[in-house]
Design a protein around this motif. Structure first.
Motif, PDB file in Angstrom:
ATOM      1  N   ILE A  22     -24.315  11.079  19.242  1.00 20.05           N
ATOM      2  CA  ILE A  22     -23.276  11.494  18.305  1.00 20.05           C
ATOM      3  C   ILE A  22     -21.988  11.826  18.984  1.00 20.05           C
ATOM      4  N   THR A  23     -22.013  11.386  20.495  1.00 16.51           N
ATOM      5  CA  THR A  23     -20.866  11.800  21.320  1.00 16.51           C
ATOM      6  C   THR A  23     -19.410  10.997  20.655  1.00 16.51           C
ATOM      7  N   HIS A  24     -19.480   9.685  20.422  1.00 24.93           N
ATOM      8  CA  HIS A  24     -18.345   9.291  19.958  1.00 24.93           C
ATOM      9  C   HIS A  24     -17.631   9.835  18.645  1.00 24.93           C
ATOM     10  N   LYS A  25     -18.600  10.365  17.676  1.00 24.33           N
ATOM     11  CA  LYS A  25     -18.373  10.943  16.504  1.00 24.33           C
ATOM     12  C   LYS A  25     -17.684  12.298  16.739  1.00 24.33           C
ATOM     13  N   ILE A  26     -17.939  13.024  17.639  1.00 23.72           N
ATOM     14  CA  ILE A  26     -17.710  14.333  18.051  1.00 23.72           C
ATOM     15  C   ILE A  26     -16.232  13.921  18.836  1.00 23.72           C
ATOM     16  N   GLN A  27     -16.065  13.126  19.623  1.00 24.83           N
ATOM     17  CA  GLN A  27     -14.895  12.843  20.202  1.00 24.83           C
ATOM     18  C   GLN A  27     -13.825  12.532  19.424  1.00 24.83           C
ATOM     19  N   LYS A  28     -14.301  11.625  18.334  1.00 20.34           N
ATOM     20  CA  LYS A  28     -13.354  11.304  17.345  1.00 20.34           C
ATOM     21  C   LYS A  28     -12.674  12.519  16.513  1.00 20.34           C
ATOM     22  N   ALA A  29     -13.702  13.550  16.243  1.00 22.00           N
ATOM     23  CA  ALA A  29     -13.292  14.754  15.548  1.00 22.00           C
ATOM     24  C   ALA A  29     -12.105  15.565  16.219  1.00 22.00           C
ATOM     25  N   ILE A  30     -12.580  15.561  17.546  1.00 22.04           N
ATOM     26  CA  ILE A  30     -11.530  16.309  18.529  1.00 22.04           C
ATOM     27  C   ILE A  30     -10.079  15.620  18.570  1.00 22.04           C
ATOM     28  N   LYS A  31     -10.245  14.419  18.688  1.00 20.26           N
ATOM     29  CA  LYS A  31      -8.856  13.651  18.459  1.00 20.26           C
ATOM     30  C   LYS A  31      -8.316  14.066  17.294  1.00 20.26           C
ATOM     31  N   ASP A  32      -8.911  13.486  16.255  1.00 18.93           N
ATOM     32  CA  ASP A  32      -8.257  13.952  14.811  1.00 18.93           C
ATOM     33  C   ASP A  32      -7.607  15.383  14.689  1.00 18.93           C
ATOM     34  N   SER A  33      -8.054  16.305  15.503  1.00 18.95           N
ATOM     35  CA  SER A  33      -7.821  17.694  15.272  1.00 18.95           C
ATOM     36  C   SER A  33      -6.693  17.769  15.968  1.00 18.95           C
ATOM     37  N   GLY A  34      -6.236  16.921  17.063  1.00 19.58           N
ATOM     38  CA  GLY A  34      -5.108  17.379  18.033  1.00 19.58           C
ATOM     39  C   GLY A  34      -5.267  18.344  18.878  1.00 19.58           C
ATOM     40  N   ILE A  35      -6.432  18.846  18.873  1.00 22.84           N
ATOM     41  CA  ILE A  35      -6.725  20.097  19.904  1.00 22.84           C
ATOM     42  C   ILE A  35      -6.671  19.608  21.368  1.00 22.84           C
ATOM     43  N   LYS A  36      -6.238  20.309  22.443  1.00 26.40           N
ATOM     44  CA  LYS A  36      -6.117  19.784  23.779  1.00 26.40           C
ATOM     45  C   LYS A  36      -7.016  20.657  24.443  1.00 26.40           C
ATOM     46  N   GLU A  37      -6.895  21.845  24.193  1.00 26.95           N
ATOM     47  CA  GLU A  37      -7.827  22.816  24.914  1.00 26.95           C
ATOM     48  C   GLU A  37      -8.736  23.960  24.124  1.00 26.95           C
ATOM     49  N   GLY A  38      -9.886  23.943  24.191  1.00 24.71           N
ATOM     50  CA  GLY A  38     -10.915  24.999  23.401  1.00 24.71           C
ATOM     51  C   GLY A  38     -12.152  24.528  23.359  1.00 24.71           C
ATOM     52  N   ASN A  39     -12.933  24.437  22.576  1.00 18.90           N
ATOM     53  CA  ASN A  39     -14.031  24.017  22.477  1.00 18.90           C
ATOM     54  C   ASN A  39     -14.627  23.373  21.046  1.00 18.90           C
ATOM     55  N   VAL A  40     -15.728  22.622  21.075  1.00 17.12           N
ATOM     56  CA  VAL A  40     -16.148  22.209  19.762  1.00 17.12           C
ATOM     57  C   VAL A  40     -17.708  22.829  19.547  1.00 17.12           C
ATOM     58  N   THR A  41     -17.879  23.587  18.274  1.00 20.82           N
ATOM     59  CA  THR A  41     -19.295  23.967  18.042  1.00 20.82           C
ATOM     60  C   THR A  41     -19.592  23.107  17.137  1.00 20.82           C
ATOM     61  N   LEU A  42     -21.094  22.701  17.358  1.00 19.59           N
ATOM     62  CA  LEU A  42     -21.858  21.564  16.578  1.00 19.59           C
ATOM     63  C   LEU A  42     -23.066  22.426  15.890  1.00 19.59           C
ATOM     64  N   PHE A  43     -23.313  22.348  14.709  1.00 23.46           N
ATOM     65  CA  PHE A  43     -24.564  22.903  13.923  1.00 23.46           C
ATOM     66  C   PHE A  43     -25.249  21.892  13.185  1.00 23.46           C
ATOM     67  N   ALA A  44     -26.491  21.699  13.368  1.00 24.23           N
ATOM     68  CA  ALA A  44     -27.169  20.707  12.390  1.00 24.23           C
ATOM     69  C   ALA A  44     -27.814  21.424  11.450  1.00 24.23           C
ATOM     70  N   ILE A  45     -27.584  20.907  10.356  1.00 22.77           N
ATOM     71  CA  ILE A  45     -28.130  21.563   8.997  1.00 22.77           C
ATOM     72  C   ILE A  45     -29.341  21.060   8.689  1.00 22.77           C
TER      73      ILE A  45
END
Lengths: 142, 142, 142
Positions: A22-45
């Motif tokens: 799912i790497t590419h989907k996560i990377q896309k969400a980061i790009k869409d957010s415009g956020i440059k420095e921080g982190n991404v939290t993933l949670f599987a329902i």
């Protein structure tokens, strides 16, 4: 200023320890957010899922990972969970609890800080095909 | 504006892979914080503990999980840890390192993004009853 | 106001499930950031690595942990990963996926909220000495 951008991604799986990159989907969400420095939290329902990282290549993903989990919590054992609920996925629940359904990855310069041969994976441990949802929350500075 | 609200919850356990559903305590900390969008970081203090998620039902929680861990790291093995320290909980330490003592769950609309049959659990792997503390840190926007 | 302070730490390992206590390096990054309340996200770059916590003492670190992983995913098995790539570290990849390469620990009063006998460890599962990098991201209020 810190921003929070919450998304979700949805996809179908085959179950039975199906491992999805799912790497590419996560990377896309980061790009869409415009956020440059921080982190991404993933949670599987769902309680028969897992999130982790791996070198996404056919040997590990198609055979080795499934064989490891089959040793730890075999699908065919008559678990109490199965007896209680007339279910057949006790092993899937055990694998999920052991693997974890949460993952946090830093973001620098708008990119995940993964190694070259390190991908983010969703594992569906359930015993049948499923539709799945992963929360993707990007937090940081633009 | 991003807020941080740090709490801790305390409770007693029976040890011996006792699994406790702490979902309601976490949800209460989120409500008290007033934070609507963000995430909650949980951290179990102690090196014989674990945090994860599971479908909290008696078959898994009362039998199956304990049997899986008993295969991976049996309590009765004469571990080097036990020989060195005159201790009996080497298995508890191994189970903790493998399971992990940290968990991050997103919060949306003031609620944990858990599945319907997915609860947050604390596992006490130690070999005796213990008093335990989990840090609950809510971070996000009100 | 929430601040983000992103660092990385680098060190050498012996491989073969070498376990390194990185607690002091993380604590130093927190001190340097000036952040008093928040959390630190750690991420190990590379698909044969792990991050977790343990009581860092010679029995567990020198013997018991390695023996547990040797049962779960033995180094000597002819994994598909090894056959496909002429590699010998299939077990290292499996151990990494199971253990996890991400860890989040709360920070209160500028200190990690670890227990007295609970240290943060990096595990190098690879089959040879490696140079490694861990992202250390402190997020919170000064």
């Amino acid at each position: 200023m810190t921003n929070i951008s919450s998304h979700s991604i949805e996809f179908s799986t085959n179950g039975n320890t199906h491992i999805i990159d799912i790497t590419h989907k996560i990377q896309k969400a980061i790009k869409d957010s415009g956020i440059k420095e921080g982190n991404v939290t993933l949670f599987a329902i769902g309680s028969t899922t897992g999130l982790s990282t791996i070198e996404y290549e056919p040997g590990l993903v198609g055979t080795d990972v499934a064989e490891m989990y089959q040793k730890i919590a075999p699908y065919s054992v008559p678990y109490e969970h199965n007896k209680t609920w007339g279910d057949d996925n006790g092993a899937a629940h055990l694998r999920s609890t052991l693997t974890g359904s949460s993952l946090v990855v830093p973001v620098l310069d708008g990119e995940l800080t993964l190694g070259t041969w390190q991908q983010i994976i969703f594992i569906d441990f359930d015993t049948r095909p499923r539709s799945r949802k992963v929360i993707v929350q990007v937090l940081g500075e633009k």
